[in-house]
Design an enzyme around this catalytic site. Sequence first.
Site, PDB file in Angstrom:
ATOM      1  N   THR A 154      10.482  -7.806  12.492  1.00 52.42           N
ATOM      2  CA  THR A 154      10.361  -7.070  11.483  1.00 52.42           C
ATOM      3  C   THR A 154       9.244  -5.701  11.978  1.00 52.42           C
ATOM      4  O   THR A 154       9.414  -5.678  13.264  1.00 52.42           O
ATOM      5  CB  THR A 154       9.369  -7.837  10.453  1.00 52.42           C
ATOM      6  OG1 THR A 154       8.081  -8.216  11.141  1.00 52.42           O
ATOM      7  CG2 THR A 154      10.017  -8.948   9.780  1.00 52.42           C
ATOM      8  N   PRO A 197       7.260 -19.244   9.213  1.00 49.60           N
ATOM      9  CA  PRO A 197       8.236 -18.826  10.308  1.00 49.60           C
ATOM     10  C   PRO A 197       7.774 -18.786  11.729  1.00 49.60           C
ATOM     11  O   PRO A 197       6.426 -18.471  11.814  1.00 49.60           O
ATOM     12  CB  PRO A 197       8.600 -17.523   9.790  1.00 49.60           C
ATOM     13  CG  PRO A 197       8.047 -17.148   8.456  1.00 49.60           C
ATOM     14  CD  PRO A 197       6.951 -18.155   8.526  1.00 49.60           C
ATOM     15  N   TYR A 234      -5.768 -14.535  14.627  1.00 44.90           N
ATOM     16  CA  TYR A 234      -4.379 -14.356  13.737  1.00 44.90           C
ATOM     17  C   TYR A 234      -3.996 -16.029  13.474  1.00 44.90           C
ATOM     18  O   TYR A 234      -3.730 -16.446  12.330  1.00 44.90           O
ATOM     19  CB  TYR A 234      -3.457 -13.870  14.233  1.00 44.90           C
ATOM     20  CG  TYR A 234      -2.043 -13.869  13.713  1.00 44.90           C
ATOM     21  CD1 TYR A 234      -1.837 -12.953  12.430  1.00 44.90           C
ATOM     22  CD2 TYR A 234      -0.850 -14.593  13.987  1.00 44.90           C
ATOM     23  CE1 TYR A 234      -0.759 -13.196  11.620  1.00 44.90           C
ATOM     24  CE2 TYR A 234       0.217 -14.789  13.296  1.00 44.90           C
ATOM     25  CZ  TYR A 234       0.400 -14.264  11.937  1.00 44.90           C
ATOM     26  OH  TYR A 234       1.627 -14.169  11.169  1.00 44.90           O
ATOM     27  N   ARG A 237       0.796  -1.435  -0.030  1.00 39.18           N
ATOM     28  CA  ARG A 237       0.202  -0.061  -0.036  1.00 39.18           C
ATOM     29  C   ARG A 237       0.897   1.421   0.000  1.00 39.18           C
ATOM     30  O   ARG A 237       0.356   2.279  -0.454  1.00 39.18           O
ATOM     31  CB  ARG A 237      -0.861   0.024   1.092  1.00 39.18           C
ATOM     32  CG  ARG A 237      -2.040  -0.656   0.955  1.00 39.18           C
ATOM     33  CD  ARG A 237      -2.804  -1.334   2.580  1.00 39.18           C
ATOM     34  NE  ARG A 237      -1.436  -1.550   3.566  1.00 39.18           N
ATOM     35  CZ  ARG A 237      -2.010  -1.982   4.789  1.00 39.18           C
ATOM     36  NH1 ARG A 237      -3.174  -1.613   5.394  1.00 39.18           N
ATOM     37  NH2 ARG A 237      -1.114  -2.338   5.703  1.00 39.18           N
ATOM     38  N   ARG A 238       2.154   1.342   0.646  1.00 38.03           N
ATOM     39  CA  ARG A 238       3.136   2.409   0.669  1.00 38.03           C
ATOM     40  C   ARG A 238       3.858   2.628  -0.631  1.00 38.03           C
ATOM     41  O   ARG A 238       4.643   2.046  -0.723  1.00 38.03           O
ATOM     42  CB  ARG A 238       3.796   2.199   1.862  1.00 38.03           C
ATOM     43  CG  ARG A 238       3.091   2.413   3.197  1.00 38.03           C
ATOM     44  CD  ARG A 238       3.647   2.117   4.507  1.00 38.03           C
ATOM     45  NE  ARG A 238       4.094   0.740   4.530  1.00 38.03           N
ATOM     46  CZ  ARG A 238       4.523   0.274   5.737  1.00 38.03           C
ATOM     47  NH1 ARG A 238       4.835   0.900   6.469  1.00 38.03           N
ATOM     48  NH2 ARG A 238       4.654  -1.322   5.758  1.00 38.03           N
ATOM     49  N   ASP A 250      -4.250  -2.367  -2.165  1.00 36.52           N
ATOM     50  CA  ASP A 250      -4.465  -2.975  -0.876  1.00 36.52           C
ATOM     51  C   ASP A 250      -5.273  -4.294  -1.207  1.00 36.52           C
ATOM     52  O   ASP A 250      -6.156  -4.364  -1.850  1.00 36.52           O
ATOM     53  CB  ASP A 250      -5.548  -2.105  -0.033  1.00 36.52           C
ATOM     54  CG  ASP A 250      -5.940  -2.584   1.081  1.00 36.52           C
ATOM     55  OD1 ASP A 250      -5.887  -3.878   1.491  1.00 36.52           O
ATOM     56  OD2 ASP A 250      -6.303  -1.815   2.186  1.00 36.52           O
TER      57      ASP A 250
END
Length: 246
Positions: free
Chosen positions: A182, A177, A147, A36-37, A58
């Site tokens: 991050t 992972p 999640y 998105r950035r 998005d």
Amino acid sequence: MLVDSHVLVTGATSGIGRSCAIAFAEAGARLTITGRRADRLAELADELPGEVTTLTFDVRDRDATRAALAEVPSPDVLVNNAGLAAGFEPIQDGDEADWDAMLDTNVKGLLTVSRTLLPGMIARGNGHVINIGSTAGHEAYPNGAVYCATKHAVGAITKSMRMDLLGTGVRVSTVDPGLVETEFSVVRFHGDADRAARVYEGLDPLTPDDIAETVVWVADRPRHVQVAEVIITPTDQASATMVHRR
Ligand code: NDP
Ligand code: 8X3
């Protein structure tokens, strides 16, 4: 095998996706990077060697996702990485907007991207979908119901996808992972960087480059070799809740 191949990485503005884009570019691939950035995509495109296309969208917006992906040729490798955790509360206190963000990004976004790009791979008779799952797709932990549910869903989608694509020449893998440092925890804790840092305190977490190295290895196997699943944790992590801190 990766030289001059076309690799599309979703969520390349940060963390694992960014490292994957760099690692594939260093292996000689042509990259399409998404997120998105737009400013971060442009910065990364400037850093990467070789040909790079940036697509700003998005993954929760199905029409925008389809329209953006129509601008690029079908990739040889798709890394379905865009995703997030939002919030860390017991389910009875959970924020429904957080739940929607996780389900719409990690599950429905991954489905939309895959649905859009798979027909091109099938028509060509080769391709590789590498989903970024998680150890949270193998076990559940407190305060992580939604999640964990999204990453269990990624595991199930990966397995069914492999069955659906049998005989098409398209490979399907998941790289799962444990703790990787991050922006993941900063996002999970809605910008609370101190709380995020405490997640990794006293242990040696994985780096996004550790994951990228494995993703590139998975993609670079000979075409008759399909790595189904790789689970990677820090040496200091034995399960979602068993972590050794010094
Ligand atoms: P980061 O927060 O550092 O990166 C997440 C990336 O996903 C960003 O590039 C972000 O781009 C992109 N993204 C998030 N939401 C959207 C959206 N709606 N549309 C498009 N792109 C989006 O986290 P990680 O690198 O750690 O996470 C990458 C993947 O790895 C996720 O799927 C995560 O679940 C998984 N993972 C992470 C682990 C960890 O411990 N860090 C462990 C196991 C799995 P932008 O904000 O610019 O849109
Ligand atoms: C991210 C790792 O342990 O926060 O998938 O679920 S964890």
